[in-house]
Motif scaffolding. Structure first.
Motif, PDB file in Angstrom:
ATOM      1  N   THR A   1      -4.062   5.463  -5.366  1.00 28.24           N
ATOM      2  CA  THR A   1      -3.199   4.622  -6.209  1.00 28.24           C
ATOM      3  C   THR A   1      -3.372   3.121  -5.998  1.00 28.24           C
ATOM      4  O   THR A   1      -2.921   2.344  -6.839  1.00 28.24           O
ATOM      5  N   ALA A   2      -3.971   2.675  -4.913  1.00 22.76           N
ATOM      6  CA  ALA A   2      -4.086   1.248  -4.613  1.00 22.76           C
ATOM      7  C   ALA A   2      -5.463   0.723  -4.985  1.00 22.76           C
ATOM      8  O   ALA A   2      -6.474   1.382  -4.756  1.00 22.76           O
ATOM      9  N   ARG A   3      -5.501  -0.483  -5.530  1.00 24.65           N
ATOM     10  CA  ARG A   3      -6.755  -1.070  -5.999  1.00 24.65           C
ATOM     11  C   ARG A   3      -7.662  -1.464  -4.828  1.00 24.65           C
ATOM     12  O   ARG A   3      -7.244  -2.092  -3.863  1.00 24.65           O
ATOM     13  N   ASN A   4      -8.932  -1.072  -4.945  1.00 28.09           N
ATOM     14  CA  ASN A   4      -9.996  -1.507  -4.029  1.00 28.09           C
ATOM     15  C   ASN A   4      -9.789  -1.085  -2.574  1.00 28.09           C
ATOM     16  O   ASN A   4     -10.361  -1.691  -1.668  1.00 28.09           O
ATOM     17  N   VAL A   5      -8.980  -0.052  -2.328  1.00 27.67           N
ATOM     18  CA  VAL A   5      -8.775   0.427  -0.960  1.00 27.67           C
ATOM     19  C   VAL A   5      -9.671   1.637  -0.726  1.00 27.67           C
ATOM     20  O   VAL A   5      -9.569   2.641  -1.415  1.00 27.67           O
TER      21      VAL A   5
ATOM     22  N   TRP B   1     -10.564  -0.147   4.198  1.00 27.25           N
ATOM     23  CA  TRP B   1     -11.056  -1.462   3.773  1.00 27.25           C
ATOM     24  C   TRP B   1     -10.366  -1.932   2.505  1.00 27.25           C
ATOM     25  O   TRP B   1      -9.973  -1.128   1.674  1.00 27.25           O
ATOM     26  N   ASN B   2     -10.298  -3.240   2.370  1.00 28.49           N
ATOM     27  CA  ASN B   2     -10.065  -3.861   1.064  1.00 28.49           C
ATOM     28  C   ASN B   2     -11.431  -4.278   0.552  1.00 28.49           C
ATOM     29  O   ASN B   2     -11.998  -5.280   0.988  1.00 28.49           O
ATOM     30  N   VAL B   3     -11.979  -3.486  -0.359  1.00 25.43           N
ATOM     31  CA  VAL B   3     -13.334  -3.737  -0.836  1.00 25.43           C
ATOM     32  C   VAL B   3     -13.405  -5.045  -1.620  1.00 25.43           C
ATOM     33  O   VAL B   3     -14.451  -5.693  -1.683  1.00 25.43           O
ATOM     34  N   GLY B   4     -12.284  -5.454  -2.224  1.00 25.47           N
ATOM     35  CA  GLY B   4     -12.290  -6.693  -2.993  1.00 25.47           C
ATOM     36  C   GLY B   4     -12.520  -7.928  -2.150  1.00 25.47           C
ATOM     37  O   GLY B   4     -12.993  -8.948  -2.644  1.00 25.47           O
ATOM     38  N   THR B   5     -12.199  -7.855  -0.848  1.00 22.04           N
ATOM     39  CA  THR B   5     -12.400  -8.998   0.040  1.00 22.04           C
ATOM     40  C   THR B   5     -13.390  -8.692   1.159  1.00 22.04           C
ATOM     41  O   THR B   5     -13.804  -9.611   1.870  1.00 22.04           O
ATOM     42  N   GLY B   6     -13.730  -7.417   1.329  1.00 22.64           N
ATOM     43  CA  GLY B   6     -14.626  -7.045   2.417  1.00 22.64           C
ATOM     44  C   GLY B   6     -13.934  -6.985   3.765  1.00 22.64           C
ATOM     45  O   GLY B   6     -14.591  -6.885   4.803  1.00 22.64           O
ATOM     46  N   GLU B   7     -12.600  -7.025   3.778  1.00 16.16           N
ATOM     47  CA  GLU B   7     -11.852  -7.059   5.032  1.00 16.16           C
ATOM     48  C   GLU B   7     -11.425  -5.662   5.476  1.00 16.16           C
ATOM     49  O   GLU B   7     -11.223  -4.777   4.642  1.00 16.16           O
ATOM     50  N   VAL B   8     -11.256  -5.505   6.770  1.00 21.29           N
ATOM     51  CA  VAL B   8     -10.700  -4.283   7.339  1.00 21.29           C
ATOM     52  C   VAL B   8      -9.179  -4.377   7.270  1.00 21.29           C
ATOM     53  O   VAL B   8      -8.575  -5.294   7.827  1.00 21.29           O
ATOM     54  N   LEU B   9      -8.555  -3.434   6.565  1.00 22.70           N
ATOM     55  CA  LEU B   9      -7.102  -3.391   6.516  1.00 22.70           C
ATOM     56  C   LEU B   9      -6.523  -2.686   7.738  1.00 22.70           C
ATOM     57  O   LEU B   9      -5.572  -3.162   8.347  1.00 22.70           O
ATOM     58  N   LEU B  10      -7.111  -1.533   8.070  1.00 19.83           N
ATOM     59  CA  LEU B  10      -6.632  -0.733   9.196  1.00 19.83           C
ATOM     60  C   LEU B  10      -7.814  -0.091   9.895  1.00 19.83           C
ATOM     61  O   LEU B  10      -8.793   0.294   9.241  1.00 19.83           O
TER      62      LEU B  10
ATOM     63  N   GLU C   1      -1.509  -3.004  -5.625  1.00 21.73           N
ATOM     64  CA  GLU C   1      -2.569  -3.822  -5.057  1.00 21.73           C
ATOM     65  C   GLU C   1      -2.723  -3.468  -3.582  1.00 21.73           C
ATOM     66  O   GLU C   1      -1.817  -2.888  -2.968  1.00 21.73           O
ATOM     67  N   ALA C   2      -3.848  -3.821  -3.017  1.00 24.66           N
ATOM     68  CA  ALA C   2      -4.126  -3.467  -1.621  1.00 24.66           C
ATOM     69  C   ALA C   2      -3.070  -4.035  -0.673  1.00 24.66           C
ATOM     70  O   ALA C   2      -2.595  -3.354   0.246  1.00 24.66           O
ATOM     71  N   ASP C   3      -2.668  -5.294  -0.893  1.00 28.83           N
ATOM     72  CA  ASP C   3      -1.680  -5.917  -0.010  1.00 28.83           C
ATOM     73  C   ASP C   3      -0.318  -5.244  -0.129  1.00 28.83           C
ATOM     74  O   ASP C   3       0.419  -5.153   0.858  1.00 28.83           O
TER      75      ASP C   3
END
Length: 429
Positions: A101-105, A118-127, A333-335
């Motif tokens: 359900t979340a974008r770019n996760v 990951w948040n693919v939209g930023t290239g960052e590791v979320l968890l 959204e991912a955040d």
């Protein structure tokens, strides 16, 4: 004298049929790695297959993603540059799964016993979940709204994980007593459907209630074979399809609230064994033909579509077969998801069929962690040759955007010319 009552189900007569030879994809060198994976992914636009290559990591995309941007105009040349590279695992990555359900996760798991979200939209590791699995992770599955994960591991433990809290909320050791790999998927009712092996190496399926892992809701022995059973679950019909690696059959079961809870429906059999299997999302099916599932079976050198159909006499849209199903539009959204919000998938109707959007590109925002703004200084008058840095950056970004659009236009033009050339060559043969 008792009379046997046949269980009523609209899916009792589901039958499978292989597509005609001219609809198969020939001359594909399917990967020979021993990882127990489906080696195939499919959506209403494209079919992706992992192919044999030195060093691994190669895949072929056929018209009908680590993360790759596959242009809609289907270029006829190799794509060598990914739109973004995700670096974080120390060993081979064998599992990728998008958040429902979340974008770019995107979730990834590999041979380093880690799960990274990951948040693919930023290239960052979320968890990063790096201390929950002491051995190799065999499978990972999101629940319907992406709030929980079900994982199986080489240590024979089935775990339910809350990834945002970093906690194991429930676990069951030896859901299947055999040493061969297990698989697990969430069902529509919130139960866990598993496949594995008994101590005597018989293949086995199980249904579990995460609120009470002590005893299974259902446990059935299947047959004796070494092939891992890959479950493909359709929440709209609550049918699970079991495709064994090396088998030449697809068995399917309906999961209900009535004993014995997992009801055998039928088996599709063919002559050749399968190397892997792709499962088309519901929005990619032909509703006019009462198609409820479509598989893409990988052979050694080809890919063959297999269509599952419910026989109906009427040509009208069958509401009972096609309830509203998850579409492509994210609910969060991912955040928002990372902050603790949950949302069910955004549903779409298949009454008029599904038309994929013409342009749907991944938006990537790269953040520079070294970009520290200097303290503000008094402004001074500037000439046109002494423009501020922000203005120069904006100009460069606009030029890059214009160049990118020009390159895409040229790619489309070249592809059209190549197709035209191929048609001319075929016409002269």
């Amino acid at each position: 004298m008792s009379r046997r009552v046949v269980r009523q189900s609209k899916f009792r007569h589901v039958f499978g049929q292989a597509a005609k030879a001219d609809q198969a994809y020939e001359d594909i060198r399917v990967s020979k790695v021993t990882w127990d994976s489906s080696f195939c992914a499919v959506n209403p636009k494209f079919l992706a297959i992992i192919v044999e290559a030195g060093g691994g990591g190669a895949f072929i995309v056929l018209p009908l993603a680590k993360v790759w941007q596959i242009p809609d105009y289907t270029p006829m040349r190799n794509i060598t540059e990914p739109i973004i590279t995700l670096e974080g695992h120390s060993k081979r990555v064998g599992i990728l799964s998008w958040h429902p359900t979340a974008r770019n996760v995107l979730l990834s798991a590999g041979g380093d016993n880690m799960i990274i979200i990951w948040n693919v939209g930023t290239g960052e590791v979320l968890l990063s979940l790096d201390d929950m699995h002491p051995d190799v992770i065999h499978s990972v599955c999101w629940n319907s709204n992406g709030s929980l994960l079900a994982t199986t591991c080489k240590d024979k433990t089935l775990r339910i994980i809350d990834p945002r809290k970093g906690q194991v909320v429930a676990e069951r050791f030896a859901a299947h007593e055999g040493m061969r790999p297990m698989r697990a998927v969430f069902t529509r009712q919130g139960h866990i459907f598993t496949t594995g092996f008994t101590r005597m190496s018989q293949r086995e399926l199980g249904l579990w209630d995460p609120n009470n892992f002590e005893e299974p809701v259902a446990l059935q022995e299947m047959d004796t074979s070494n092939g891992v059973l890959l479950p493909f679950y359709d929440p709209d019909s609550s049918i699970v399809y079991l495709c064994g690696k090396g088998d030449s059959s697809i068995r399917y079961f309906e999961i209900t609230d009535e004993p014995p809870f997992v009801h055998y429906l039928n088996t599709f059999s063919s002559k050749e064994p399968q190397r892997g299997m792709g499962f088309m999302p519901k929005r990619g099916l032909d509703v006019s033909k009462c198609e409820i599932a479509r598989f893409y079976k990988l052979h050694e050198r080809k890919c063959e579509p297999i269509i599952m159909t419910v026989p109906r006499k009427s040509d009208l849209f069958q509401d009972d077969l096609y309830p509203d199903t998850p579409g492509l539009e994210p609910a969060l959204e991912a955040d928002e998801w990372l902050s603790g919000q949950d949302a069910d998938p955004v549903l779409i109707s298949l009454r008029d069929g599904y038309v994929p959007p013409k342009h749907r590109e991944l938006r990537v925002t790269k953040r520079n962690i070294l970009d520290v703004r200097p303290p503000s200084v008094p402004r001074r008058s500037q000439s046109s040759s002494d423009a501020p840095l922000s203005h120069t950056l904006e100009t460069l970004l606009e030029e890059i955007k214009a160049l990118r659009e020009r390159v895409q236009a040229q790619e489309q033009r070249i592809t059209a010319l190549e197709n035209m050339l191929c048609e001319l060559v075929d016409g002269t043969d």
